[in-house]
Design a protein around this motif. Structure first.
Motif, PDB file in Angstrom:
ATOM      1  N   ILE A   1       0.851  -1.205   0.000  1.00  0.00           N
ATOM      2  CA  ILE A   1       0.000   0.000   0.000  1.00  0.00           C
ATOM      3  C   ILE A   1       0.880   1.247   0.000  1.00  0.00           C
ATOM      4  CG2 ILE A   1      -1.650   1.361   1.371  1.00  0.00           C
ATOM      5  CD1 ILE A   1      -2.805  -1.310   2.384  1.00  0.00           C
ATOM      6  N   GLY A   2       0.602   2.141  -0.961  1.00  0.00           N
ATOM      7  CA  GLY A   2       1.354   3.393  -1.006  1.00  0.00           C
ATOM      8  C   GLY A   2       0.483   4.595  -0.699  1.00  0.00           C
ATOM      9  N   GLY A   3      -0.848   4.408  -0.762  1.00  0.00           N
ATOM     10  CA  GLY A   3      -1.753   5.529  -0.511  1.00  0.00           C
ATOM     11  C   GLY A   3      -3.026   5.068   0.159  1.00  0.00           C
ATOM     12  N   LEU A   4      -3.433   5.817   1.163  1.00  0.00           N
ATOM     13  CA  LEU A   4      -4.671   5.512   1.885  1.00  0.00           C
ATOM     14  C   LEU A   4      -5.510   6.780   1.910  1.00  0.00           C
ATOM     15  CD1 LEU A   4      -6.522   3.949   3.884  1.00  0.00           C
ATOM     16  CD2 LEU A   4      -4.978   4.691   5.709  1.00  0.00           C
ATOM     17  N   CYS A   5      -6.727   6.692   1.411  1.00  0.00           N
ATOM     18  CA  CYS A   5      -7.608   7.858   1.393  1.00  0.00           C
ATOM     19  C   CYS A   5      -8.850   7.539   2.209  1.00  0.00           C
ATOM     20  CB  CYS A   5      -7.987   8.181  -0.049  1.00  0.00           C
ATOM     21  SG  CYS A   5      -8.824   9.758  -0.203  1.00  0.00           S
ATOM     22  N   SER A   6      -9.273   8.486   3.050  1.00  0.00           N
ATOM     23  CA  SER A   6     -10.453   8.233   3.878  1.00  0.00           C
ATOM     24  C   SER A   6     -11.382   9.436   3.864  1.00  0.00           C
ATOM     25  CB  SER A   6     -10.046   7.920   5.318  1.00  0.00           C
ATOM     26  OG  SER A   6      -9.454   9.052   5.909  1.00  0.00           O
ATOM     27  N   PHE A   7     -12.659   9.170   4.089  1.00  0.00           N
ATOM     28  CA  PHE A   7     -13.651  10.220   4.237  1.00  0.00           C
ATOM     29  C   PHE A   7     -14.431   9.951   5.511  1.00  0.00           C
ATOM     30  CE2 PHE A   7     -18.063  11.530   4.026  1.00  0.00           C
ATOM     31  CZ  PHE A   7     -17.946  12.878   3.736  1.00  0.00           C
ATOM     32  N   VAL A   8     -14.663  11.005   6.304  1.00  0.00           N
ATOM     33  CA  VAL A   8     -15.461  10.884   7.519  1.00  0.00           C
ATOM     34  C   VAL A   8     -16.631  11.855   7.418  1.00  0.00           C
ATOM     35  CG1 VAL A   8     -15.472  11.102  10.029  1.00  0.00           C
ATOM     36  CG2 VAL A   8     -13.403  10.317   8.855  1.00  0.00           C
ATOM     37  N   GLY A   9     -17.832  11.344   7.601  1.00  0.00           N
ATOM     38  CA  GLY A   9     -19.022  12.186   7.627  1.00  0.00           C
ATOM     39  C   GLY A   9     -19.416  12.467   9.069  1.00  0.00           C
ATOM     40  N   LEU A  10     -19.750  13.736   9.352  1.00  0.00           N
ATOM     41  CA  LEU A  10     -20.085  14.171  10.717  1.00  0.00           C
ATOM     42  C   LEU A  10     -21.488  14.758  10.756  1.00  0.00           C
ATOM     43  CD1 LEU A  10     -16.782  16.186  11.312  1.00  0.00           C
ATOM     44  CD2 LEU A  10     -17.246  13.862  12.094  1.00  0.00           C
ATOM     45  N   VAL A  11     -22.095  14.738  11.932  1.00  0.00           N
ATOM     46  CA  VAL A  11     -23.402  15.389  12.117  1.00  0.00           C
ATOM     47  C   VAL A  11     -23.180  16.902  12.164  1.00  0.00           C
ATOM     48  CG1 VAL A  11     -25.437  15.631  13.581  1.00  0.00           C
ATOM     49  CG2 VAL A  11     -24.261  13.416  13.448  1.00  0.00           C
ATOM     50  N   ARG A  12     -23.850  17.606  11.258  1.00  0.00           N
ATOM     51  CA  ARG A  12     -23.725  19.066  11.181  1.00  0.00           C
ATOM     52  C   ARG A  12     -24.830  19.710  12.024  1.00  0.00           C
ATOM     53  NH1 ARG A  12     -24.082  19.055   5.890  1.00  0.00           N
ATOM     54  NH2 ARG A  12     -26.294  19.560   6.001  1.00  0.00           N
ATOM     55  N   ASP A  13     -24.554  20.907  12.555  1.00  0.00           N
ATOM     56  CA  ASP A  13     -25.539  21.535  13.458  1.00  0.00           C
ATOM     57  C   ASP A  13     -26.551  22.392  12.717  1.00  0.00           C
ATOM     58  OD1 ASP A  13     -24.131  23.781  12.738  1.00  0.00           O
ATOM     59  OD2 ASP A  13     -23.438  24.277  14.756  1.00  0.00           O
ATOM     60  N   MET A  14     -26.523  22.312  11.379  1.00  0.00           N
ATOM     61  CA  MET A  14     -27.414  23.161  10.574  1.00  0.00           C
ATOM     62  C   MET A  14     -27.765  22.402   9.299  1.00  0.00           C
ATOM     63  SD  MET A  14     -28.770  26.250  10.153  1.00  0.00           S
ATOM     64  CE  MET A  14     -27.948  27.356  11.304  1.00  0.00           C
TER      65      MET A  14
END
Lengths: 150, 83
Positions: free
Chosen positions: A26-39
């Motif tokens: 593995i040479g690259g790791l990409c991640s996405f995190v979704g969060l609860v928004r207050d609006m």
């Protein structure tokens, strides 16, 4: 390839470390995190309850992940999605893709979240600051984002 | 036949899951919706805007033309909003 649907929170560092540990191709790791928004849609959001379809949720997430592996040369991937009661700032979802080179990792990560948003059976009920509870409506932009991968 | 409802369909109908035995003339998911909508005001409201209702048969996305059989699991829900 791993899919987890759970009510409890997850530790980002631990999850990403475990995903790549021991695989030195593995040479690259990409991640996405979704969060609860207050609006959302002009209203203050004090929290939300995420409902899902046990069984079909896991099946769809596994299909989406398998599709990513068909399209890109991935060495590892992970999808974690939470359900239940969540507060603003809480993590909702983590998708991650690892590949020998970054381009596949970036694209696969983008694909995973785009397809998840239109194909995985989750529904959000927002608790608005006004006291009202509102079901989040699907966005046309999400369909458009998912359709670019067809 | 096991029927599941999620999100606002569950709220409008008043249950998330039920076992039903539709008449033999009900052979597709669309016919099932039309039949369910006659079962009471909650059902009628839930299925009023048929385009807003997504269908899954045995945990696979389908549409109004998807055939259904006695032992199937049929789910109805709004467009998904996870992520």
């Amino acid at each position: 390839m791993t899919v987890r649907v759970q009510s409890e929170d997850f530790d980002l560092g631990h999850e990403l470390d475990a995903l790549t540990r021991g695989n030195t191709s593995i040479g690259g790791l990409c991640s996405f995190v979704g969060l609860v928004r207050d609006m959302n849609d002009g209203s203050g959001v004090g929290g939300m309850v995420l409902e899902h379809y046990p069984g079909m949720t896991e099946k769809m997430l596994e299909e989406i992940e398998a599709q990513a592996h068909e399209r890109w040369p991935l060495q590892a991937s992970l999808i974690i999605h939470r359900y239940g009661a969540l507060q603003p700032g809480d993590r909702i979802v983590l998708v991650a893709a690892a590949s020998p080179h970054r381009d596949a990792a970036f694209q696969a990560c983008n694909f995973l979240i785009d397809w998840l948003k239109t194909k995985a059976p989750f529904w959000k009920a927002e608790q608005l600051d006004s006291g009202e509870t509102r079901w989040v409506e699907a966005r046309e932009g999400d369909e458009k984002a998912a359709s670019k991968w067809q | 036949m096991k029927i599941l409802y999620f999100a606002w369909l569950r709220q409008k109908i008043g249950t998330g899951e039920e076992q039903i035995d539709p008449p033999e003339s009900v052979a597709t998911a669309g016919q099932l919706i039309d039949w369910l909508a006659t079962r009471g005001p909650g059902y009628a409201t839930a299925f009023k805007d048929a385009r807003a209702v997504k269908i899954a048969v045995n945990q696979t996305f389908g549409d109004r033309e998807t055939p259904i059989a006695a032992n199937d699991e049929v789910a109805f829900f709004p467009p998904v909003t996870g992520g």
